[in-house]
Scaffold this motif. Structure first.
Motif, PDB file in Angstrom:
ATOM      1  N   GLU A  78      39.901  41.918  36.200  1.00  6.55           N
ATOM      2  CA  GLU A  78      39.855  40.541  36.649  1.00  6.55           C
ATOM      3  C   GLU A  78      38.565  40.369  37.440  1.00  6.55           C
ATOM      4  OE1 GLU A  78      43.306  38.173  38.010  1.00  6.55           O
ATOM      5  OE2 GLU A  78      44.309  40.117  38.168  1.00  6.55           O
ATOM      6  N   ILE A  79      37.794  39.356  37.072  1.00  8.63           N
ATOM      7  CA  ILE A  79      36.631  39.003  37.880  1.00  8.63           C
ATOM      8  C   ILE A  79      37.136  38.099  38.997  1.00  8.63           C
ATOM      9  CG2 ILE A  79      34.413  37.816  37.922  1.00  8.63           C
ATOM     10  CD1 ILE A  79      34.011  38.608  35.050  1.00  8.63           C
ATOM     11  N   VAL A  80      36.935  38.541  40.224  1.00  7.58           N
ATOM     12  CA  VAL A  80      37.550  37.873  41.362  1.00  7.58           C
ATOM     13  C   VAL A  80      36.489  37.470  42.373  1.00  7.58           C
ATOM     14  CG1 VAL A  80      39.351  38.013  43.110  1.00  7.58           C
ATOM     15  CG2 VAL A  80      39.561  39.376  41.022  1.00  7.58           C
ATOM     16  N   ASN A  81      36.510  36.206  42.750  1.00 10.71           N
ATOM     17  CA  ASN A  81      35.653  35.718  43.826  1.00 10.71           C
ATOM     18  C   ASN A  81      36.457  35.835  45.112  1.00 10.71           C
ATOM     19  OD1 ASN A  81      33.775  34.485  45.431  1.00 10.71           O
ATOM     20  ND2 ASN A  81      33.519  32.671  44.144  1.00 10.71           N
ATOM     21  N   LEU A  82      36.011  36.733  45.986  1.00  9.36           N
ATOM     22  CA  LEU A  82      36.745  37.045  47.210  1.00  9.36           C
ATOM     23  C   LEU A  82      35.989  36.526  48.430  1.00  9.36           C
ATOM     24  CD1 LEU A  82      37.507  40.750  46.278  1.00  9.36           C
ATOM     25  CD2 LEU A  82      39.229  38.951  46.414  1.00  9.36           C
ATOM     26  N   VAL A  83      36.725  36.002  49.386  1.00  8.35           N
ATOM     27  CA  VAL A  83      36.119  35.555  50.646  1.00  8.35           C
ATOM     28  C   VAL A  83      36.905  36.175  51.801  1.00  8.35           C
ATOM     29  CG1 VAL A  83      35.251  33.389  49.681  1.00  8.35           C
ATOM     30  CG2 VAL A  83      37.530  33.451  50.715  1.00  8.35           C
ATOM     31  N   TRP A  84      36.202  36.399  52.898  1.00  7.87           N
ATOM     32  CA  TRP A  84      36.854  36.992  54.069  1.00  7.87           C
ATOM     33  C   TRP A  84      37.685  35.943  54.796  1.00  7.87           C
ATOM     34  CZ3 TRP A  84      37.245  42.006  55.016  1.00  7.87           C
ATOM     35  CH2 TRP A  84      36.327  42.870  54.402  1.00  7.87           C
ATOM     36  N   GLN A  85      38.893  36.342  55.150  1.00  6.85           N
ATOM     37  CA  GLN A  85      39.804  35.446  55.864  1.00  6.85           C
ATOM     38  C   GLN A  85      40.732  36.304  56.730  1.00  6.85           C
ATOM     39  OE1 GLN A  85      43.352  32.927  54.097  1.00  6.85           O
ATOM     40  NE2 GLN A  85      41.424  31.835  53.758  1.00  6.85           N
ATOM     41  N   ASP A  86      40.625  36.150  58.009  1.00  6.08           N
ATOM     42  CA  ASP A  86      41.473  36.896  58.954  1.00  6.08           C
ATOM     43  C   ASP A  86      41.403  38.405  58.725  1.00  6.08           C
ATOM     44  OD1 ASP A  86      42.359  34.479  60.099  1.00  6.08           O
ATOM     45  OD2 ASP A  86      43.924  34.280  58.577  1.00  6.08           O
ATOM     46  N   GLY A  87      40.197  38.907  58.512  1.00  9.88           N
ATOM     47  CA  GLY A  87      39.995  40.343  58.428  1.00  9.88           C
ATOM     48  C   GLY A  87      40.244  40.979  57.082  1.00  9.88           C
ATOM     49  N   ALA A  88      40.514  40.175  56.051  1.00  7.10           N
ATOM     50  CA  ALA A  88      40.736  40.721  54.716  1.00  7.10           C
ATOM     51  C   ALA A  88      40.136  39.768  53.697  1.00  7.10           C
ATOM     52  CB  ALA A  88      42.225  40.922  54.446  1.00  7.10           C
ATOM     53  N   ARG A  89      39.821  40.289  52.531  1.00  2.00           N
ATOM     54  CA  ARG A  89      39.293  39.438  51.470  1.00  2.00           C
ATOM     55  C   ARG A  89      40.444  38.858  50.649  1.00  2.00           C
ATOM     56  NH1 ARG A  89      35.269  42.900  48.095  1.00  2.00           N
ATOM     57  NH2 ARG A  89      36.898  44.453  48.507  1.00  2.00           N
ATOM     58  N   VAL A  90      40.361  37.570  50.443  1.00  2.00           N
ATOM     59  CA  VAL A  90      41.386  36.874  49.661  1.00  2.00           C
ATOM     60  C   VAL A  90      40.704  36.200  48.471  1.00  2.00           C
ATOM     61  CG1 VAL A  90      42.875  36.517  51.656  1.00  2.00           C
ATOM     62  CG2 VAL A  90      41.192  34.774  51.042  1.00  2.00           C
ATOM     63  N   PRO A  91      41.422  36.075  47.342  1.00  2.00           N
ATOM     64  CA  PRO A  91      40.809  35.481  46.154  1.00  2.00           C
ATOM     65  C   PRO A  91      40.776  33.964  46.212  1.00  2.00           C
ATOM     66  CG  PRO A  91      43.068  36.089  45.683  1.00  2.00           C
ATOM     67  CD  PRO A  91      42.796  36.554  47.085  1.00  2.00           C
ATOM     68  N   ILE A  92      39.644  33.393  45.837  1.00  3.21           N
ATOM     69  CA  ILE A  92      39.572  31.937  45.671  1.00  3.21           C
ATOM     70  C   ILE A  92      39.403  31.569  44.194  1.00  3.21           C
ATOM     71  CG2 ILE A  92      38.697  31.503  47.996  1.00  3.21           C
ATOM     72  CD1 ILE A  92      35.895  31.233  46.800  1.00  3.21           C
ATOM     73  N   HIS A  93      39.134  32.570  43.378  1.00  5.55           N
ATOM     74  CA  HIS A  93      39.059  32.338  41.934  1.00  5.55           C
ATOM     75  C   HIS A  93      39.262  33.668  41.221  1.00  5.55           C
ATOM     76  CE1 HIS A  93      37.117  31.739  37.945  1.00  5.55           C
ATOM     77  NE2 HIS A  93      37.700  30.557  38.049  1.00  5.55           N
ATOM     78  N   ARG A  94      40.068  33.658  40.147  1.00 10.27           N
ATOM     79  CA  ARG A  94      40.331  34.852  39.344  1.00 10.27           C
ATOM     80  C   ARG A  94      40.140  34.513  37.881  1.00 10.27           C
ATOM     81  NH1 ARG A  94      46.266  36.741  41.324  1.00 10.27           N
ATOM     82  NH2 ARG A  94      45.909  38.317  39.668  1.00 10.27           N
ATOM     83  N   MET A  95      39.583  35.453  37.118  1.00 12.17           N
ATOM     84  CA  MET A  95      39.348  35.245  35.699  1.00 12.17           C
ATOM     85  C   MET A  95      39.549  36.551  34.953  1.00 12.17           C
ATOM     86  SD  MET A  95      35.902  33.841  33.804  1.00 12.17           S
ATOM     87  CE  MET A  95      35.012  35.394  33.903  1.00 12.17           C
ATOM     88  N   GLU A  96      40.341  36.520  33.895  1.00 13.98           N
ATOM     89  CA  GLU A  96      40.537  37.709  33.089  1.00 13.98           C
ATOM     90  C   GLU A  96      39.238  38.096  32.378  1.00 13.98           C
ATOM     91  OE1 GLU A  96      43.739  37.213  30.349  1.00 13.98           O
ATOM     92  OE2 GLU A  96      45.167  36.574  31.897  1.00 13.98           O
ATOM     93  N   PHE A  97      38.964  39.380  32.347  1.00 13.33           N
ATOM     94  CA  PHE A  97      37.799  39.908  31.644  1.00 13.33           C
ATOM     95  C   PHE A  97      38.319  40.952  30.672  1.00 13.33           C
ATOM     96  CE2 PHE A  97      33.998  42.569  31.100  1.00 13.33           C
ATOM     97  CZ  PHE A  97      33.024  41.606  30.912  1.00 13.33           C
ATOM     98  N   ALA A  98      38.602  40.510  29.453  1.00  8.55           N
ATOM     99  CA  ALA A  98      39.238  41.369  28.449  1.00  8.55           C
ATOM    100  C   ALA A  98      38.645  41.065  27.082  1.00  8.55           C
ATOM    101  CB  ALA A  98      40.750  41.135  28.433  1.00  8.55           C
ATOM    102  N   TYR A  99      38.039  42.070  26.460  1.00 16.40           N
ATOM    103  CA  TYR A  99      37.352  41.897  25.185  1.00 16.40           C
ATOM    104  C   TYR A  99      37.626  43.102  24.290  1.00 16.40           C
ATOM    105  CZ  TYR A  99      34.921  38.241  27.702  1.00 16.40           C
ATOM    106  OH  TYR A  99      34.652  37.114  28.446  1.00 16.40           O
ATOM    107  N   GLU A 100      37.729  42.835  22.998  1.00 16.52           N
ATOM    108  CA  GLU A 100      37.926  43.902  22.038  1.00 16.52           C
ATOM    109  C   GLU A 100      36.762  44.900  22.125  1.00 16.52           C
ATOM    110  OE1 GLU A 100      40.556  44.375  20.441  1.00 16.52           O
ATOM    111  OE2 GLU A 100      41.568  42.421  20.469  1.00 16.52           O
ATOM    112  N   HIS A 101      37.087  46.161  21.917  1.00 13.80           N
ATOM    113  CA  HIS A 101      36.062  47.207  21.950  1.00 13.80           C
ATOM    114  C   HIS A 101      35.457  47.342  20.559  1.00 13.80           C
ATOM    115  CE1 HIS A 101      35.088  51.764  22.367  1.00 13.80           C
ATOM    116  NE2 HIS A 101      34.006  51.014  22.412  1.00 13.80           N
ATOM    117  N   ASP A 102      34.291  46.768  20.391  1.00 16.01           N
ATOM    118  CA  ASP A 102      33.549  46.797  19.138  1.00 16.01           C
ATOM    119  C   ASP A 102      32.177  47.377  19.463  1.00 16.01           C
ATOM    120  OD1 ASP A 102      31.700  46.066  17.090  1.00 16.01           O
ATOM    121  OD2 ASP A 102      33.064  44.511  16.383  1.00 16.01           O
TER     122      ASP A 102
END
Length: 272
Positions: free
Chosen positions: A116-140
């Motif tokens: 998952e490609i995840v855009n993480l931002v710091w919030q209260d001492g931990a990184r939380v996701p603000i956007h997630r995207m699957e990254f899955a492709y056939e192996h060719d």
């Protein structure tokens, strides 16, 4: 006894992120692990690493900044595992990831998973996701010579492959992972694992999004010349994902992450 897996992580001045990676490693269901942390002449990492005494952590402190590819090669010299798992200090692994990869590497020499490609931002001492995207492709493999969908973080390979392909190529720099994938694929069996066990920290707002395209183009040309890949475009990563050839390779995957942050012990003492 289970085989030893060495998690290989170069780091530079990202103690908070490193803490979250160590937290993710500490939660792994596969326990026979070594973590090689290569501090590329950044701030001391001992304050973070010491908080995870249950992990077998080998800290390699470099006296000068050698950049990430050279740091990986140095780290390899301290990796005692039968298997190597590269992982960037800001990426994360779901708890079952290493166990899953060890199961899938049977009959192969290297396996890589979806992410998952995840855009993480710091919030209260931990990184939380603000956007997630699957990254899955056939192996060719032929298609991988035009656009690589190999995610090095969380990939797993037998250490002995270095005997036939050599170390990571510092000359191609930005594309060291693509180069390594192609070299391994020429001589060894490589498999894709259709499970998004890696959380790849990647911001669409800048940072590691595109870098300096002109600088990257020079390294891309070196990679192309080395492998005979022809003319390759140096484009924004997300624009490349929209190319029809890449879109045609999109594949189904299994998403495991519940979206909860990997709050580290370093954050728990108010240091992140």
């Amino acid at each position: 006894m289970l085989p030893l897996v060495s998690v290989l992580t170069p780091t530079y001045n990202r103690l908070g992120e490193l803490g979250e990676l160590l937290e993710a490693v500490s939660r792994q269901t596969y326990k026979r692990l070594q973590v090689v942390v290569v501090n590329d002449n950044g701030v001391p990492v001992e304050p973070v690493c010491s908080l995870y005494p249950e992990l077998d952590i080998r800290i390699v402190n470099l006296e000068t900044n050698r950049k990430h590819v050279r740091a990986r090669n140095i780290g390899l010299q301290y990796a005692d595992g039968d298997y190597i798992m590269p992982c960037d200090d800001d990426d994360l692994l779901v708890p079952s990831h290493i166990e899953t990869m060890m199961k899938h590497i049977e009959g192969a020499d290297m396996v890589f998973s979806d992410a998952e490609i995840v855009n993480l931002v710091w919030q209260d001492g931990a990184r939380v996701p603000i956007h997630r995207m699957e990254f899955a492709y056939e192996h060719d493999l032929a298609a991988m010579r035009q656009f690589s969908t190999f995610v090095p973080s969380g990939s797993l390979y037998r250490k002995i492959v270095h005997e036939s392909v050599g170390s990571f190529d510092e000359q191609v720099y930005h594309y060291w992972d693509w180069d390594f994938f192609l070299r391994v694929s020429e001589k060894h069996r490589v498999k894709r694992v259709p499970i998004a066990g890696v959380l790849y920290a990647f911001s669409q707002d800048g940072g590691n999004l595109s870098g300096q395209l002109e600088d990257m183009k020079a390294y891309l040309n070196q990679l192309s010349a080395k492998h005979g890949l022809g003319e390759l475009p140096a484009k924004n990563f997300f624009l490349l994902l929209e190319e029809p050839e890449v879109q045609s390779r999109r594949a189904d995957t299994t998403v495991l992450w519940d979206g909860k942050p990997f709050r580290s012990r370093y954050a728990a003492i108010g240091r992140a």
